[in-house]
Write a protein that holds these residues in place. Structure first.
Motif, PDB file in Angstrom:
ATOM      1  N   VAL A  68       0.835  -1.201   0.000  1.00 45.41           N
ATOM      2  CA  VAL A  68       0.000   0.000   0.000  1.00 45.41           C
ATOM      3  C   VAL A  68       0.868   1.248   0.000  1.00 45.41           C
ATOM      4  O   VAL A  68       0.579   2.225  -0.719  1.00 45.41           O
ATOM      5  CB  VAL A  68      -0.957  -0.005   1.215  1.00 45.41           C
ATOM      6  CG1 VAL A  68      -1.715   1.320   1.309  1.00 45.41           C
ATOM      7  CG2 VAL A  68      -1.938  -1.163   1.125  1.00 45.41           C
ATOM      8  N   GLU A  69       1.948   1.223   0.764  1.00 41.58           N
ATOM      9  CA  GLU A  69       2.856   2.370   0.773  1.00 41.58           C
ATOM     10  C   GLU A  69       3.506   2.562  -0.594  1.00 41.58           C
ATOM     11  O   GLU A  69       3.695   3.697  -1.059  1.00 41.58           O
ATOM     12  CB  GLU A  69       3.934   2.179   1.846  1.00 41.58           C
ATOM     13  CG  GLU A  69       3.453   2.390   3.264  1.00 41.58           C
ATOM     14  CD  GLU A  69       3.112   3.852   3.546  1.00 41.58           C
ATOM     15  OE1 GLU A  69       3.568   4.735   2.783  1.00 41.58           O
ATOM     16  OE2 GLU A  69       2.395   4.118   4.522  1.00 41.58           O
ATOM     17  N   ASP A  70       3.857   1.464  -1.253  1.00 32.00           N
ATOM     18  CA  ASP A  70       4.471   1.560  -2.578  1.00 32.00           C
ATOM     19  C   ASP A  70       3.478   2.138  -3.593  1.00 32.00           C
ATOM     20  O   ASP A  70       3.867   2.936  -4.462  1.00 32.00           O
ATOM     21  CB  ASP A  70       4.940   0.183  -3.041  1.00 32.00           C
ATOM     22  CG  ASP A  70       6.125  -0.327  -2.234  1.00 32.00           C
ATOM     23  OD1 ASP A  70       6.780   0.504  -1.562  1.00 32.00           O
ATOM     24  OD2 ASP A  70       6.374  -1.546  -2.259  1.00 32.00           O
ATOM     25  N   VAL A  71       2.203   1.709  -3.478  1.00 41.32           N
ATOM     26  CA  VAL A  71       1.180   2.249  -4.378  1.00 41.32           C
ATOM     27  C   VAL A  71       1.017   3.748  -4.132  1.00 41.32           C
ATOM     28  O   VAL A  71       0.923   4.552  -5.079  1.00 41.32           O
ATOM     29  CB  VAL A  71      -0.164   1.512  -4.187  1.00 41.32           C
ATOM     30  CG1 VAL A  71      -1.283   2.212  -4.962  1.00 41.32           C
ATOM     31  CG2 VAL A  71      -0.043   0.059  -4.617  1.00 41.32           C
ATOM     32  N   LYS A 114      -3.752   2.241 -11.695  1.00 40.93           N
ATOM     33  CA  LYS A 114      -2.537   2.347 -12.511  1.00 40.93           C
ATOM     34  C   LYS A 114      -1.293   2.260 -11.637  1.00 40.93           C
ATOM     35  O   LYS A 114      -0.288   1.630 -12.013  1.00 40.93           O
ATOM     36  CB  LYS A 114      -2.558   3.650 -13.291  1.00 40.93           C
ATOM     37  CG  LYS A 114      -3.603   3.686 -14.403  1.00 40.93           C
ATOM     38  CD  LYS A 114      -3.558   5.016 -15.140  1.00 40.93           C
ATOM     39  CE  LYS A 114      -4.586   5.043 -16.282  1.00 40.93           C
ATOM     40  NZ  LYS A 114      -4.563   6.344 -16.998  1.00 40.93           N
ATOM     41  N   ALA A 115      -1.338   2.916 -10.482  1.00 36.70           N
ATOM     42  CA  ALA A 115      -0.185   2.861  -9.573  1.00 36.70           C
ATOM     43  C   ALA A 115       0.062   1.441  -9.090  1.00 36.70           C
ATOM     44  O   ALA A 115       1.216   1.002  -8.965  1.00 36.70           O
ATOM     45  CB  ALA A 115      -0.410   3.805  -8.390  1.00 36.70           C
ATOM     46  N   ALA A 124      -4.625  -7.444 -11.885  1.00 35.08           N
ATOM     47  CA  ALA A 124      -5.701  -7.240 -12.870  1.00 35.08           C
ATOM     48  C   ALA A 124      -6.764  -6.331 -12.265  1.00 35.08           C
ATOM     49  O   ALA A 124      -7.413  -6.691 -11.273  1.00 35.08           O
ATOM     50  CB  ALA A 124      -6.320  -8.576 -13.272  1.00 35.08           C
ATOM     51  N   VAL A 125      -6.915  -5.159 -12.836  1.00 32.52           N
ATOM     52  CA  VAL A 125      -7.974  -4.237 -12.408  1.00 32.52           C
ATOM     53  C   VAL A 125      -9.200  -4.516 -13.264  1.00 32.52           C
ATOM     54  O   VAL A 125      -9.202  -4.245 -14.469  1.00 32.52           O
ATOM     55  CB  VAL A 125      -7.533  -2.771 -12.560  1.00 32.52           C
ATOM     56  CG1 VAL A 125      -8.677  -1.837 -12.174  1.00 32.52           C
ATOM     57  CG2 VAL A 125      -6.308  -2.498 -11.704  1.00 32.52           C
TER      58      VAL A 125
END
Length: 840
Positions: A68-71, A114-115, A124-125
């Motif tokens: 989550v932090e990376d996103v 996208k992030a 997969a979104v």
């Protein structure tokens, strides 16, 4: 096979059928939810209800936190920086509308997706968060249209999974029914209207959202009084929260009621920058504590990651139920049907649900009953076709520790022995399948409660403008010391309830019957109730109480020409009832003692023998009055009496029906008797406690509508009201014998050894200040004679009418389900089983 109308069109939501306005319906739904609402921290909410993130990441692990932090770090700083979400903050202004402010959520969801793919390209979104705009939501069942501010929709490749429960290549979605074959519909059979497209949109909405900008800022002022800015903002925020809650609850209720595939549904609400996450499931409703999305953007990122990558099952769709659009020669356009899986077999619904009113309340058994045919496959070519026989399928959510109806029925028959069991079987349903729903190798259960939670409370209902004036004027005269006490109005008092986890159960029955709400003749009514009493006597011999005798569970088997007693989910051995058991049954048909939670016929100190026509007075002798009243066999029998009395107030013989007659008195008396909750009311108690007036007064009221003057054929129909006298005598005989204190002590000691469940129940009773165990009468006191009396009276009436005779009835209450005609009578199926939507 298919109806000319949409299958579910014959029914409507309970709120609309009751003539309530949309606002009143929302208030009713708020009240039903409030006692089942809990609240927890955002962290606990994720840990319990949205634990899985993309590619199997689990909430609470260091890997997930790092992800989550990376996103978050991958999101451009022009969109999110240390101060929060830039576009939403920039949109705040006196002239900014909700669409301008919260429309940025759509773009934020895209950016987060996208992030996430930048951090992990394998993600997969598959879903998109969209604004609803001015588009209303249309369902298959007529109810109030509603418009949520946001809805989550699948992208095109995943649309079939949300709409139909499977992708197009795996199963039929739009099917064509002709005679005995099922096949994929050709183009001419799949024409869709705008209404059908909106229905599909509703069926595919996976998450809902309601938002409100801060009403205390700018020109949007609903309270035109002079208050300090802080107090005005606080009060208007409370109004916003209440409106969001009402709309969200209403929308979630409509979605779960209209779509049998929904196991649960997620939602979010926002008041200014304060967000809350919601989960609605059959066991309870939980909302998170509010948080500021600018101060804690990670929570919003994590929620969006969950919903835009979740599959249909994770978002609450039942993979064992598939939505079908069925076309046939009888219908110009496809109609909606549902394909249910039961232990590897598939059944297709036919027409609208026989009963679905219970599903309108989210935290309930949500029972749905359907007429179905089995989907079969020809051995040679694999062609699908529908069975010629009809069955009844019941889908319900029972408490997780409840026995299956088949297990209860087997235990009853085992205790009766072979001879009595063979005689008893025709009086109960033949259960072909009784299945605890499973998928993915696990049982389908409602969510467990969070490890830590508080009982939630909804915001006070939004007051009228006049009420706002009065309240605010009153507040303006109070001291300034109180001005900062409540950002929300204090919650109303609510009953402390236990929250139970529920299990998903599906049953297929052989007999297709009419419920008592659908009988058309008094002879059928009498024969059904007579046979139901016989079924209760068999249960009495097996040591079981039914605990849910109602007009919906008393069925008429047209093919067999006899009555059937159904729905044994609440049935229990008499001496296994524990003190913390919630009251079960339909209030209109409950025994009065059970509703009052008090023995009404115990002898008093001043009288060794109770006058059955007088209310109990004085101090009762020691024994049962020191214990909690336990549901007993005579309470089941009393429910049959109430079913019959209900019918005398709801229908009259066609021979004496006159449209010009004034039925207002009959309707009023019916409301007095049957408009009650589980605690009963004074009118019901009067039947047992005010001498002959309690019973005979009702004879005088009903009699004019059955011919007026003495009629040899019909007098006995009304005269059965006096059966309450015989019931009073039975209760008096049961409770008249003195109980020694030693017996009561032994009863308590025996109950204390009931095991873990009993101990848990006792602890709950202590917490509630009701440290009382149930008192059980010796089973020998429950004699056969009261059962025989009612059967003798009913059989005499049937004989009076004559073999094969009929006394057609006319229903007086227009809110009752419409008669469906007996087209099935000549077929193998016989009829239909069902329940009345509103007993009172």
């Amino acid at each position: 096979m298919a109806s000319k109308d949409t299958p579910r069109k014959a029914r409507s939501a309970p709120g609309t059928s009751a003539g309530l306005t949309q606002y009143q319906t929302r208030q009713m739904l708020r009240d039903s939810i409030d006692n089942h609402l809990i609240q927890c921290t955002v962290e606990v909410w994720f840990q319990t209800y949205a634990v899985t993130l993309p590619n199997g990441r689990r909430f609470g692990t260091s890997e997930t936190s790092s992800f989550v932090e990376d996103v978050k770090a991958a999101i451009d700083r022009s969109i999110l920086d240390e101060s929060g979400w830039k576009a939403m903050q920039a949109a705040k202004g006196d002239s900014a509308t909700e669409a301008v402010i919260y429309g940025n959520l759509v773009n934020i969801a895209i950016v987060v997706g996208k992030a996430a793919k930048q951090v992990d390209p394998t993600i997969a979104v598959s879903n998109e968060l969209k604004e609803s705009g001015s588009q209303t939501t249309i369902h298959e069942t007529p109810s109030f249209f509603f418009r949520t501010d946001f809805r989550l929709l699948p992208d095109e490749p995943n649309l079939a999974a949300f709409l139909y429960g499977s992708v197009v290549t795996e199963a039929l979605t739009v099917i064509y029914v002709k005679r005995e074959s099922l096949r994929a519909a050709t183009q001419e059979n799949t024409a869709t209207s705008k209404r059908q497209q909106l229905m599909r949109l509703a069926a595919a909405s996976g998450v809902i959202g309601e938002v409100k900008r801060n009403s205390g800022v700018g020109p949007k002022q609903d309270v035109r009084v002079t208050l300090s800015p802080h107090r005005q903002v606080a009060w208007l925020i409370a109004i916003d929260m209440g409106q969001n809650e009402s709309k969200t609850i209403s929308a979630a209720t409509a979605i779960m009621y209209n779509d049998p595939r929904r196991r649960h549904i997620y939602a979010f609400t926002a008041e200014d920058s304060k967000f809350r996450f919601w989960i609605f499931n059959r066991g309870h409703v939980c909302c998170s504590e509010p948080f500021d999305i600018h101060e804690k953007p990670n929570y919003l990122i994590q929620f969006l990651l969950f919903i835009i990558t979740a599959d249909a099952t994770q978002l609450g769709y039942d993979p064992t139920v598939k939505r079908r659009e069925v076309s046939s020669p009888d219908s110009p356009a496809p109609v909606i049907a549902y394909e249910y899986e039961v232990e590897g077999r598939r059944y297709l619904t036919e027409g609208g649900p026989i009963s679905e009113t219970a599903a309108y309340h989210i935290t309930s058994r949500a029972t749905r009953v359907w007429l179905v045919r089995e989907i079969c496959s020809r051995p040679k070519d694999g062609e699908l076709y529908l069975s010629s026989d009809c069955f009844v399928l019941k889908d319900a959510w029972l408490y997780s520790d409840a026995k299956l109806e088949s297990e209860i029925q087997k235990d009853i028959f085992d205790k009766l022995g072979k001879t009595l069991a063979d005689a008893a079987r025709p009086y109960f349903m033949t259960l072909l399948k009784d299945w605890r729903v499973e998928f993915g190798g696990n049982r389908d259960l409602s969510f467990e409660l969070p490890l830590e939670y508080d009982d939630g409370s909804l915001t006070q209902p939004v007051p009228t403008l006049a009420a706002q004036h009065a309240l605010c004027s009153q507040q303006s005269t109070s001291s300034t010391r109180d001005s900062n006490k409540h950002a929300r109005p204090p919650p109303k008092s609510k009953e402390k309830l236990q929250h139970h986890r529920r299990q998903h159960v599906r049953t297929v029955c052989e007999e297709v019957c009419w419920s008592m709400y659908e009988v058309e003749d008094f002879a059928e009514l009498l024969q059904t109730l007579n046979d139901n009493v016989q079924a209760l006597w068999y249960m009495r011999q097996a040591g079981y109480v039914h605990r849910d005798v109602s007009a919906g569970n008393c069925l008429w088997n047209i093919k067999g020409k006899h009555g059937i007693l159904s729905d044994l989910e609440y049935a229990r051995p008499y001496r296994e009832i524990i003190g913390h058991d919630p009251k079960t049954g339909t209030p209109a048909f409950m025994a009065v003692e059970y509703q009052r939670d008090k023995h009404l016929f115990l002898p008093t100190e001043s009288s060794t023998k109770l006058d059955p026509m007088q209310p109990p007075t004085g101090r009762q002798k020691t024994g049962p009055q020191d214990c909690k009243l336990a549901y007993n066999y005579y309470h089941d029998l009393e429910s049959v009496y109430w079913v019959y009395l209900w019918f005398l107030h709801r229908c009259v013989p066609r021979e004496f029906y006159n449209r010009q007659s004034d039925f207002s008195l009959l309707h009023q008396k019916a409301q007095d008797l049957f408009d009650c909750d589980v605690s009963g009311n004074a009118a019901r108690l009067e039947i047992f406690t005010i001498a002959n007036y309690g019973v005979l007064s009702w004879v005088e009221i009903v009699w004019p509508f059955y011919g007026g003057e003495p009629n040899p054929q019909l007098f006995h129909l009304v005269g059965h009201i006096t059966l309450f006298h015989d019931l009073i005598s039975a209760y008096t005989a049961l409770e008249a014998t003195e109980v020694k204190e030693q017996d009561a002590v032994e009863t308590r000691e025996g109950e204390e050894q009931k095991g873990k469940a009993q101990d848990m129940g006792k602890e709950v009773e202590k917490k509630r200040g009701k440290d009382r165990l149930p008192f059980f009468w010796d089973e020998e006191r429950f004699v056969k004679r009261p059962y025989e009396i009612i059967m003798e009276r009913f059989q005499a009436s049937i004989k009076e009418i004559g073999c094969g005779g009929r006394v057609p009835m006319v229903w007086l209450n227009k809110e009752l389900p419409p008669k469906r005609g007996r087209k099935l009578e000549d077929a193998d199926s016989g009829g239909r089983q069902g329940k009345k939507s509103r007993e009172s």
